[in-house]
Design an enzyme around this catalytic site. Structure first.
Site, PDB file in Angstrom:
ATOM      1  N   THR A  11       0.587   9.199  -3.308  1.00 32.53           N
ATOM      2  CA  THR A  11      -0.916   9.130  -3.223  1.00 32.53           C
ATOM      3  C   THR A  11      -1.426  10.490  -2.775  1.00 32.53           C
ATOM      4  O   THR A  11      -2.714  10.675  -3.411  1.00 32.53           O
ATOM      5  CB  THR A  11      -1.113   8.138  -2.249  1.00 32.53           C
ATOM      6  OG1 THR A  11      -0.683   6.764  -2.678  1.00 32.53           O
ATOM      7  CG2 THR A  11      -2.559   8.070  -1.633  1.00 32.53           C
ATOM      8  N   SER A  55       6.436   6.550  -5.106  1.00 32.89           N
ATOM      9  CA  SER A  55       7.555   6.536  -4.537  1.00 32.89           C
ATOM     10  C   SER A  55       8.455   5.368  -4.748  1.00 32.89           C
ATOM     11  O   SER A  55       9.645   5.410  -4.411  1.00 32.89           O
ATOM     12  CB  SER A  55       7.427   7.057  -2.851  1.00 32.89           C
ATOM     13  OG  SER A  55       6.868   5.702  -2.328  1.00 32.89           O
ATOM     14  N   THR A  87       4.162   7.120   0.557  1.00 31.03           N
ATOM     15  CA  THR A  87       4.544   6.804   1.712  1.00 31.03           C
ATOM     16  C   THR A  87       5.706   5.517   1.829  1.00 31.03           C
ATOM     17  O   THR A  87       6.116   5.406   2.648  1.00 31.03           O
ATOM     18  CB  THR A  87       3.432   6.480   2.550  1.00 31.03           C
ATOM     19  OG1 THR A  87       2.552   5.488   2.013  1.00 31.03           O
ATOM     20  CG2 THR A  87       2.527   7.870   2.723  1.00 31.03           C
ATOM     21  N   ASP A  88       5.418   5.026   0.485  1.00 29.34           N
ATOM     22  CA  ASP A  88       5.983   3.634   0.422  1.00 29.34           C
ATOM     23  C   ASP A  88       7.556   3.627   0.862  1.00 29.34           C
ATOM     24  O   ASP A  88       8.028   2.744   1.573  1.00 29.34           O
ATOM     25  CB  ASP A  88       5.939   2.952  -0.754  1.00 29.34           C
ATOM     26  CG  ASP A  88       4.460   2.376  -1.111  1.00 29.34           C
ATOM     27  OD1 ASP A  88       3.722   2.589  -0.105  1.00 29.34           O
ATOM     28  OD2 ASP A  88       4.268   2.187  -2.290  1.00 29.34           O
TER      29      ASP A  88
END
Ligand code: ASP
Length: 327
Positions: A11, A55, A87-88
């Protein structure tokens, strides 16, 4: 101070395109250009763009390849390394990095929850904090870290706790290990480091799949049938301190006779037990059936550790010993 930045998408790098929605379009140089105040830090950045993906698409092999390049960067004089990504999966990639990173130089992961087209985009602030940590001498010898929202978390303990909040990263069993305050890195605790694990080769990774099964109400284990034919390891996220329905216990015991099966908690914080409850399907019963206690490791971390060990050729005794040591 020299810091090497590896930009992996996510993101933090996503802006709009003709097809609708945001996709990874910004490279590392764009991310750096968007950070007011970076020039004032005196840190010189060497920017690399290995790939730009959500990710969810990252693999163990890709992350390890980046770590090889990061190791070359520190061998060449970099004082620290920053990795930007989605971030996932960040809690898993940072944990993997922490397992195999043998260097004193800080290895700092960050990303963003609000993409650059949104008001209050958090990427620039997170990147600035990560660069400050990577360049700071007091962050040496702490393994992999996560810098987010001016908090510093140990990769060993960090978790993504919210699907969209900018305060998503927490360390449920510990809290942040430090903060960035008025641009100054303030570390509050020391972190014990374990001997680094060998970096698994691509062949080892390809040959070793580890499944993750989250136990739920009335689970009789039907979904686990045949698992040992397709997977070399299993992590179970059980109830509470490590409990499963009585019908599931023999299924897990049978699997543990064929492949390593690690018991963790689906609760997200706290440790599984080993020696308290006595019912069929309790942690004592599961230990007796050959499962390996995951201790304080979250299920996602336990899966990363188990696959890393299997892919590195660890046998059953070694796997048990490492989990005993690190959980
Ligand atoms: N889906 C995005 C990713 O992990 C989320 C993010 O970057 O925060 O790539």
């Amino acid at each position: 101070m020299d810091v090497t930045l590896f930009a992996l998408g996510g993101t933090i790098s996503m802006t709009g395109h003709d097809g609708g929605g945001v996709v990874s379009r910004l490279g590392g140089a764009d991310l750096v250009a968007a950070v007011p105040g970076l020039a004032g830090t005196g840190v010189s950045l060497d920017v690399r763009d290995p790939r730009a993906v959500p990710s969810a698409n990252l693999t163990f092999g890709q992350v390890l390849d980046v770590l090889d390049d990061a190791a070359a960067a520190v061998a060449g004089g970099a004082h620290g390394v920053v990795v930007t990504q989605g971030t996932d999966t960040l809690e898993e990639t940072a944990f993997l990095a922490d397992l195999v990173w043998p260097h004193a130089q800080p290895l700092v992961f960050t990303g963003a929850m609000r993409n650059p087209t949104l008001p209050g985009a958090d990427g620039p602030a997170n990147l600035l904090a990560a660069v400050r940590v990577a360049a700071d001498r007091t962050a040496r010898d702490l393994g992999a870290l996560v810098a987010f929202k001016n908090e510093i978390h140990a990769a060993r303990w960090v978790a993504k706790s919210h699907s969209s909040s900018t305060a998503t990263f927490v360390s449920p069993n510990l809290g942040p290990v430090g903060h960035v305050v008025e641009g100054r890195v303030r570390l509050l605790v020391g972190l014990p480091r374990h001997a680094p694990l060998p970096r698994p080769a691509a062949e080892g990774l390809a040959a070793n799949r580890v499944a993750l099964h989250t136990v739920s109400l009335d689970d009789d284990g039907t979904g686990l049938a045949g698992l040992a034919d397709s997977h070399q390891g299993l992590v179970v996220a059980g109830f509470g301190v490590g409990h499963v329905p009585a019908d599931l216990a023999p299924v897990l015991g049978e699997l543990a006779g064929r492949i390593p099966v690690v018991l963790t908690s689906r609760s997200g914080a706290g440790s599984v037990f080993t020696d308290t409850y006595g019912a069929v399907g309790s942690e004592r019963d599961l230990m007796r059936r050959g499962l390996i206690g995951g201790g304080l490791l979250r299920s996602y971390q336990a899966r990363v550790l188990l696959r890393t060990l299997l892919a590195g050729g660890a046998d059953a005794d070694r796997i048990r010993a490492v989990f005993a040591d690190r959980s």
